[in-house]
Design an enzyme around this catalytic site. Structure first.
Site, PDB file in Angstrom:
ATOM      1  N   ASP A  81     -26.052  15.407  -5.735  1.00 36.34           N
ATOM      2  CA  ASP A  81     -26.902  16.070  -4.765  1.00 36.34           C
ATOM      3  C   ASP A  81     -28.433  15.826  -5.200  1.00 36.34           C
ATOM      4  OD1 ASP A  81     -24.968  16.531  -2.850  1.00 36.34           O
ATOM      5  OD2 ASP A  81     -24.769  18.420  -3.348  1.00 36.34           O
TER       6      ASP A  81
ATOM      7  N   LYS B 228     -29.945  14.941   0.986  1.00 40.83           N
ATOM      8  CA  LYS B 228     -30.225  15.007   2.462  1.00 40.83           C
ATOM      9  C   LYS B 228     -31.013  13.776   2.586  1.00 40.83           C
ATOM     10  CE  LYS B 228     -30.596  19.567   3.529  1.00 40.83           C
ATOM     11  NZ  LYS B 228     -31.129  20.873   3.293  1.00 40.83           N
TER      12      LYS B 228
ATOM     13  N   MET C  38     -31.876  29.048   0.467  1.00 42.81           N
ATOM     14  CA  MET C  38     -32.298  28.129   1.451  1.00 42.81           C
ATOM     15  C   MET C  38     -32.986  29.104   2.883  1.00 42.81           C
ATOM     16  SD  MET C  38     -28.916  26.128   2.135  1.00 42.81           S
ATOM     17  CE  MET C  38     -27.596  27.160   1.871  1.00 42.81           C
TER      18      MET C  38
HETATM   19  N1  SAH Z   1     -24.880  25.550  -5.020  1.00 42.23           N
HETATM   20  C1  SAH Z   1     -26.239  26.096  -5.375  1.00 42.23           C
HETATM   21  C2  SAH Z   1     -26.951  26.364  -4.039  1.00 42.23           C
HETATM   22  C3  SAH Z   1     -26.881  25.276  -3.029  1.00 42.23           C
HETATM   23  S1  SAH Z   1     -27.926  25.765  -1.592  1.00 42.23           S
HETATM   24  C4  SAH Z   1     -26.211  26.984  -6.238  1.00 42.23           C
HETATM   25  O1  SAH Z   1     -25.217  27.767  -6.558  1.00 42.23           O
HETATM   26  O2  SAH Z   1     -27.327  27.544  -6.832  1.00 42.23           O
HETATM   27  C5  SAH Z   1     -29.629  25.010  -2.100  1.00 42.23           C
HETATM   28  C6  SAH Z   1     -30.507  26.198  -2.157  1.00 42.23           C
HETATM   29  O3  SAH Z   1     -30.217  26.625  -3.303  1.00 42.23           O
HETATM   30  C7  SAH Z   1     -31.837  26.190  -2.171  1.00 42.23           C
HETATM   31  O4  SAH Z   1     -32.552  25.943  -1.040  1.00 42.23           O
HETATM   32  C8  SAH Z   1     -32.420  27.023  -2.970  1.00 42.23           C
HETATM   33  O5  SAH Z   1     -32.380  28.359  -2.295  1.00 42.23           O
HETATM   34  C9  SAH Z   1     -31.367  27.325  -4.064  1.00 42.23           C
HETATM   35  N2  SAH Z   1     -31.678  26.553  -5.266  1.00 42.23           N
HETATM   36  C10 SAH Z   1     -30.879  25.692  -5.719  1.00 42.23           C
HETATM   37  N3  SAH Z   1     -31.518  25.403  -7.110  1.00 42.23           N
HETATM   38  C11 SAH Z   1     -32.702  26.062  -7.242  1.00 42.23           C
HETATM   39  C12 SAH Z   1     -33.731  26.089  -8.201  1.00 42.23           C
HETATM   40  N4  SAH Z   1     -33.731  25.431  -9.129  1.00 42.23           N
HETATM   41  N5  SAH Z   1     -34.596  26.831  -7.891  1.00 42.23           N
HETATM   42  C13 SAH Z   1     -34.739  27.744  -6.720  1.00 42.23           C
HETATM   43  N6  SAH Z   1     -33.799  27.744  -5.642  1.00 42.23           N
HETATM   44  C14 SAH Z   1     -32.802  26.884  -5.888  1.00 42.23           C
END
Ligand code: SAH
Length: 283
Positions: free
Chosen positions: A50, A71, A186
């Site tokens: 992803d 995306k 998000m």
């Molecule tokens: N499965 C992922 C989340 C996926 S949804 C998890 O467990 O972290 C995607 C969202 O995750 C982004 O929009 C943001 O809100 C958050 N996110 C993921 N990686 C991030 C990062 N390195 N820094 C800040 N937010 C992050």
């Protein structure tokens, strides 16, 4: 290509042809990858990854074919179906498939849906959890997601659903009442709706709030604000996704626990930000 790190001796599970391992890559810093994830990277024929999976991590994939499934516009639901079908196709070809997702695959990552579709199509799966951004990303900002003096519960919320709108099913009043600390994934697109809903539901405009963007990566940025000023501050500071938003008094703990500032030689701003007046270990 950098050499892949060596796994410590142990009998690691074998990724068999025709299997899909659905694996979390953590929030970004390659050091936060699990050993199971590394084991998977070293065996996979194909890695389907992803947008939020870092290139450093993919370099440890050895000779595997790398397929980007991030995306690219279009209808998200159709795209999700395409990804699942592609995984099924690869598995049926007898490939050793690693599906690598940011953070934890079962936290707002549609990993549950993907795994379900695979199993429904007779494809065997293994799930490898990862460090979720809403926990590990906040820790890198010096924000403990729970702290005895702050919260007995934490609520993880998604700021938008598959259609890109704020989930209508979210009970903001219930969330506002039920949890001292709220962690939003998000959330940038609908930040004003989210903050207004929480204030309308009784949360104070002066309540601490932090944005942590690109958490755990070299360009990590933390913006401290309040529920009432979040929208203005996010704009003024140029807060960009990916961002984790934390709402609650745990954000204040950053004044003492911002360990990255300590690494940069700075002293803590406040040793007792919650005003407890006692060292924690005395309780
Ligand atoms: N499965 C992922 C989340 C996926 S949804 C998890 O467990 O972290 C995607 C969202 O995750 C982004 O929009 C943001 O809100 C958050 N996110 C993921 N990686 C991030 C990062 N390195 N820094 C800040 N937010 C992050």
């Amino acid at each position: 290509m950098t050499d892949s790190p060596t796994l410590p001796p142990k009998s690691w599970p074998e990724l068999q042809p025709g299997w899909v391992w659905l694996c979390g890559a953590g929030p970004g810093d390659p050091g936060l990858l699990t050993l199971h994830a590394l084991n998977a990277l070293q065996q996979a024929d194909v890695v389907v990854y992803d947008a939020l999976v870092g290139s450093d991590i993919l370099e440890w994939a050895g000779g595997a074919e790398l397929i980007y499934a991030g995306k690219r516009g279009g209808k998200p639901s159709a795209k999700q179906r395409d990804i699942s079908l592609h995984l099924i196709e690869l598995a049926r070809k007898g490939k050793r498939v690693l599906r690598l997702k940011g953070g934890d695959p079962f936290v707002f990552g549609r990993g549950g849906e993907e795994a379900q579709t695979l199993v429904q199509h007779g494809i065997p799966v293994r799930i490898i959890p990862g460090i979720s951004a809403g926990i590990g990303g906040l820790a890198y900002a010096g924000i403990p997601v729970t702290h005895r003096d702050v919260n007995q519960s934490v609520t993880f919320v998604t700021g938008h659903d598959q259609s890109g709108t704020t989930p209508g099913s979210l009970d903001w009043e219930g969330i506002a009442r039920g949890s001292q600390v709220i962690v939003i994934y998000m959330g940038m697109k609908h930040i004003s709706h989210i903050t207004e809903s929480l204030m309308a539901a009784g949360r104070s405009s002066s309540e601490p709030l932090a944005f942590v963007t690109s958490a755990t990566l070299e360009n990590q940025k933390v913006v401290e604000s309040t529920l009432g000023s979040a929208v203005t501050d996010a704009k003024a500071e140029g807060v960009e996704p990916p961002a984790i938003i934390c709402i609650g008094r745990s954000v204040l703990m950053r004044q003492v626990l911002d360990w990255q500032s300590m690494e940069a030689g700075l002293s803590p701003r406040n040793l007792d930000p919650l005003g407890r007046g006692r060292p924690a270990e005395s309780a």
